[in-house]
Design a protein around this motif. Sequence first.
Motif, PDB file in Angstrom:
ATOM      1  N   GLN A  50       0.828  -1.214   0.000  1.00 44.31           N
ATOM      2  CA  GLN A  50       0.000   0.000   0.000  1.00 44.31           C
ATOM      3  C   GLN A  50       0.857   1.257   0.000  1.00 44.31           C
ATOM      4  OE1 GLN A  50      -2.690   1.960   0.045  1.00 44.31           O
ATOM      5  NE2 GLN A  50      -3.949   0.398  -0.876  1.00 44.31           N
ATOM      6  N   PHE A 100       7.005  -8.642  -8.321  1.00 43.76           N
ATOM      7  CA  PHE A 100       7.846  -9.020  -9.453  1.00 43.76           C
ATOM      8  C   PHE A 100       9.273  -8.514  -9.261  1.00 43.76           C
ATOM      9  CE2 PHE A 100       3.791  -8.702 -12.255  1.00 43.76           C
ATOM     10  CZ  PHE A 100       3.381  -9.933 -11.816  1.00 43.76           C
ATOM     11  N   LEU A 108       7.800  -2.169  -7.898  1.00 42.63           N
ATOM     12  CA  LEU A 108       6.633  -1.668  -7.178  1.00 42.63           C
ATOM     13  C   LEU A 108       6.136  -0.415  -7.879  1.00 42.63           C
ATOM     14  CD1 LEU A 108       8.008  -1.998  -3.527  1.00 42.63           C
ATOM     15  CD2 LEU A 108       6.189  -3.381  -4.533  1.00 42.63           C
ATOM     16  N   GLY A 109       4.878  -0.110  -7.701  1.00 42.78           N
ATOM     17  CA  GLY A 109       4.382   1.169  -8.180  1.00 42.78           C
ATOM     18  C   GLY A 109       5.023   2.303  -7.389  1.00 42.78           C
ATOM     19  N   GLN A 112       3.954   2.429  -3.839  1.00 46.26           N
ATOM     20  CA  GLN A 112       3.801   1.150  -3.141  1.00 46.26           C
ATOM     21  C   GLN A 112       5.047   0.780  -2.343  1.00 46.26           C
ATOM     22  OE1 GLN A 112       2.859  -1.557  -6.412  1.00 46.26           O
ATOM     23  NE2 GLN A 112       0.716  -1.597  -5.776  1.00 46.26           N
TER      24      GLN A 112
ATOM     25  N   ILE C  37       0.583 -14.143 -13.259  1.00 48.69           N
ATOM     26  CA  ILE C  37       0.349 -13.304 -12.087  1.00 48.69           C
ATOM     27  C   ILE C  37       0.008 -11.909 -12.592  1.00 48.69           C
ATOM     28  CG2 ILE C  37       1.295 -12.477  -9.897  1.00 48.69           C
ATOM     29  CD1 ILE C  37       3.382 -14.788 -10.144  1.00 48.69           C
ATOM     30  N   ILE C  38      -1.132 -11.402 -12.140  1.00 53.40           N
ATOM     31  CA  ILE C  38      -1.637 -10.108 -12.595  1.00 53.40           C
ATOM     32  C   ILE C  38      -1.509  -9.138 -11.421  1.00 53.40           C
ATOM     33  CG2 ILE C  38      -3.654  -8.877 -13.498  1.00 53.40           C
ATOM     34  CD1 ILE C  38      -3.839 -12.591 -13.679  1.00 53.40           C
ATOM     35  N   TYR C  39      -0.856  -8.016 -11.655  1.00 54.49           N
ATOM     36  CA  TYR C  39      -0.460  -7.107 -10.567  1.00 54.49           C
ATOM     37  C   TYR C  39      -0.718  -5.662 -10.983  1.00 54.49           C
ATOM     38  CZ  TYR C  39       2.684  -4.968  -7.087  1.00 54.49           C
ATOM     39  OH  TYR C  39       3.217  -4.227  -6.063  1.00 54.49           O
ATOM     40  N   VAL C  40      -1.336  -4.872 -10.102  1.00 54.70           N
ATOM     41  CA  VAL C  40      -1.477  -3.435 -10.380  1.00 54.70           C
ATOM     42  C   VAL C  40      -0.497  -2.641  -9.522  1.00 54.70           C
ATOM     43  CG1 VAL C  40      -3.835  -3.313 -11.268  1.00 54.70           C
ATOM     44  CG2 VAL C  40      -3.475  -3.325  -8.797  1.00 54.70           C
ATOM     45  N   PRO C  41       0.307  -1.787 -10.159  1.00 52.85           N
ATOM     46  CA  PRO C  41       1.285  -0.982  -9.406  1.00 52.85           C
ATOM     47  C   PRO C  41       0.646   0.303  -8.871  1.00 52.85           C
ATOM     48  CG  PRO C  41       1.580  -0.632 -11.754  1.00 52.85           C
ATOM     49  CD  PRO C  41       0.458  -1.634 -11.610  1.00 52.85           C
ATOM     50  N   HIS C  42      -0.537   0.153  -8.312  1.00 54.20           N
ATOM     51  CA  HIS C  42      -1.319   1.289  -7.832  1.00 54.20           C
ATOM     52  C   HIS C  42      -1.844   0.977  -6.435  1.00 54.20           C
ATOM     53  CE1 HIS C  42      -1.185   2.800 -11.909  1.00 54.20           C
ATOM     54  NE2 HIS C  42      -1.694   1.667 -12.353  1.00 54.20           N
ATOM     55  N   THR C  43      -2.146   2.032  -5.673  1.00 49.38           N
ATOM     56  CA  THR C  43      -2.613   1.829  -4.301  1.00 49.38           C
ATOM     57  C   THR C  43      -4.100   2.159  -4.131  1.00 49.38           C
ATOM     58  OG1 THR C  43      -1.824   4.041  -3.754  1.00 49.38           O
ATOM     59  CG2 THR C  43      -0.338   2.205  -3.290  1.00 49.38           C
ATOM     60  N   THR C  44      -4.758   2.522  -5.246  1.00 49.85           N
ATOM     61  CA  THR C  44      -6.208   2.752  -5.197  1.00 49.85           C
ATOM     62  C   THR C  44      -6.908   1.954  -6.302  1.00 49.85           C
ATOM     63  OG1 THR C  44      -5.931   4.779  -6.499  1.00 49.85           O
ATOM     64  CG2 THR C  44      -6.036   5.029  -4.109  1.00 49.85           C
ATOM     65  N   LEU C  48      -9.214  -8.438  -9.260  1.00 51.56           N
ATOM     66  CA  LEU C  48     -10.336  -9.242  -8.756  1.00 51.56           C
ATOM     67  C   LEU C  48     -10.597 -10.397  -9.713  1.00 51.56           C
ATOM     68  CD1 LEU C  48     -12.956  -9.301  -6.834  1.00 51.56           C
ATOM     69  CD2 LEU C  48     -14.070  -8.027  -8.694  1.00 51.56           C
ATOM     70  N   ALA C  90      -8.840  -0.880  -1.893  1.00 50.54           N
ATOM     71  CA  ALA C  90      -7.770  -1.573  -2.624  1.00 50.54           C
ATOM     72  C   ALA C  90      -7.050  -2.569  -1.722  1.00 50.54           C
ATOM     73  CB  ALA C  90      -6.783  -0.557  -3.202  1.00 50.54           C
ATOM     74  N   PRO C  95      -3.736  -6.236  -4.479  1.00 48.86           N
ATOM     75  CA  PRO C  95      -3.142  -5.745  -5.719  1.00 48.86           C
ATOM     76  C   PRO C  95      -2.809  -6.806  -6.750  1.00 48.86           C
ATOM     77  CG  PRO C  95      -1.466  -5.931  -4.054  1.00 48.86           C
ATOM     78  CD  PRO C  95      -2.754  -6.326  -3.390  1.00 48.86           C
ATOM     79  N   LYS C  97      -3.534 -11.122  -8.358  1.00 49.42           N
ATOM     80  CA  LYS C  97      -4.129 -12.456  -8.355  1.00 49.42           C
ATOM     81  C   LYS C  97      -3.281 -13.343  -9.253  1.00 49.42           C
ATOM     82  CE  LYS C  97      -7.879 -11.663  -5.827  1.00 49.42           C
ATOM     83  NZ  LYS C  97      -7.334 -10.396  -5.263  1.00 49.42           N
ATOM     84  N   TRP C 128       0.456  -5.078 -14.685  1.00 52.18           N
ATOM     85  CA  TRP C 128       1.633  -5.878 -15.023  1.00 52.18           C
ATOM     86  C   TRP C 128       1.243  -7.358 -14.982  1.00 52.18           C
ATOM     87  CZ3 TRP C 128       5.372  -3.335 -10.920  1.00 52.18           C
ATOM     88  CH2 TRP C 128       5.654  -2.015 -11.297  1.00 52.18           C
ATOM     89  N   VAL C 129       1.706  -8.105 -15.975  1.00 56.43           N
ATOM     90  CA  VAL C 129       1.409  -9.540 -16.027  1.00 56.43           C
ATOM     91  C   VAL C 129       2.713 -10.303 -16.216  1.00 56.43           C
ATOM     92  CG1 VAL C 129       0.128 -11.373 -17.210  1.00 56.43           C
ATOM     93  CG2 VAL C 129      -0.838  -9.062 -17.090  1.00 56.43           C
TER      94      VAL C 129
END
Lengths: 136, 136, 136
Positions: A50, A100, A108-109, A112, C37-44, C48, C90, C95, C97, C128-129
Amino acid sequence: MLKTLSLPTHQKTEIIDITPQVQAIVTESGIQDGVAIIYVPHTTAAVLIQENADPAVHTDLLNTLDRLVPQDLPYLHQTVNKNAPSHIKAALIGPSKTVFICNGQIQLGRYQFIYICEFDGPRSRQVWVRVMQDAA
Amino acid sequence: MLKTLSLPTHQKTEIIDITPQVQAIVTESGIQDGVAIIYVPHTTAAVLIQENADPAVHTDLLNTLDRLVPQDLPYLHQTVNKNAPSHIKAALIGPSKTVFICNGQIQLGRYQFIYICEFDGPRSRQVWVRVMQDAA
Amino acid sequence: MLKTLSLPTHQKTEIIDITPQVQAIVTESGIQDGVAIIYVPHTTAAVLIQENADPAVHTDLLNTLDRLVPQDLPYLHQTVNKNAPSHIKAALIGPSKTVFICNGQIQLGRYQFIYICEFDGPRSRQVWVRVMQDAA
């Protein structure tokens, strides 16, 4: 490669940055591309990714969890430290996260960091980190 | 190696230990070091790692989720079994967890077991387990 | 192999299907068995895996999160876009799955798709994947 971090926590609930320690384990592994999986072998702690800029976000998160899972409800799990809410908060945030690695660096973002959530401290906690190479 | 467990559930909401079955899959794989990823291909069930000593924790968790996502709100998803809350609970706990393997053994904390959360039973459920070797 | 998706979001809160884009990355990787692996480099924002048949489930989930983490509480994190609740949502959904790949195909349950949850849009978001081959 599986490594263990040991860290003390200092409050009942607390969010602690472990990003530098995870990066040190990745660097030590020598792995350039892959993933690092961060796991707590505890049922009243969790791993969180976070906001790293404003610590008020951590307080807002802890306060919200306290509001959603209040300390004083009649839980069935009756222990000396009355930690039923701690277990539930840990279940909601989860015991592990995956990040990753590219060129030996954790990806990291911008906002993050990687954190341990303590929900039933203060205690001595362990964090397990496995670094896995991308075989492709 | 990807393996499928099939298991019946017996109640509307229920937390079921699958730790022995996951260990059996890991043992069968012959993999000594790596990870096991446990995944449910369902949208009203989840995978949980939590307290193994006092089943009251499971009841507290299910009761808390019922309080936070009550059955009787006016949800838009209207199906025969009125399972909108089941989907939301599953989203909060999540469809998968990852555990570490060392020397062919799943590594869990002293008070951790691996569970399936049934949020819309009773049903026949599948659990997928992939064991991945650490290539490093 | 690590790939980045860029996508615009259009509303403050929104659930966006990215299953076809993730499958395209898996196909491009040539990897037949493993994980994505699916990852978002964001905190908001969050990743899912949920119901693909009735979009009402998404609205129910977003409404429930709004009820549990309301916009108008006195949060400490005070930014122009008042996004403390976005961070907390979030953190609850998470972040990233992981999904399985068999024979080059993402393995999902019959009612599962992969989604990005936007909790503080509209924005330009990255996903990011990483596709990892099962070495066994």
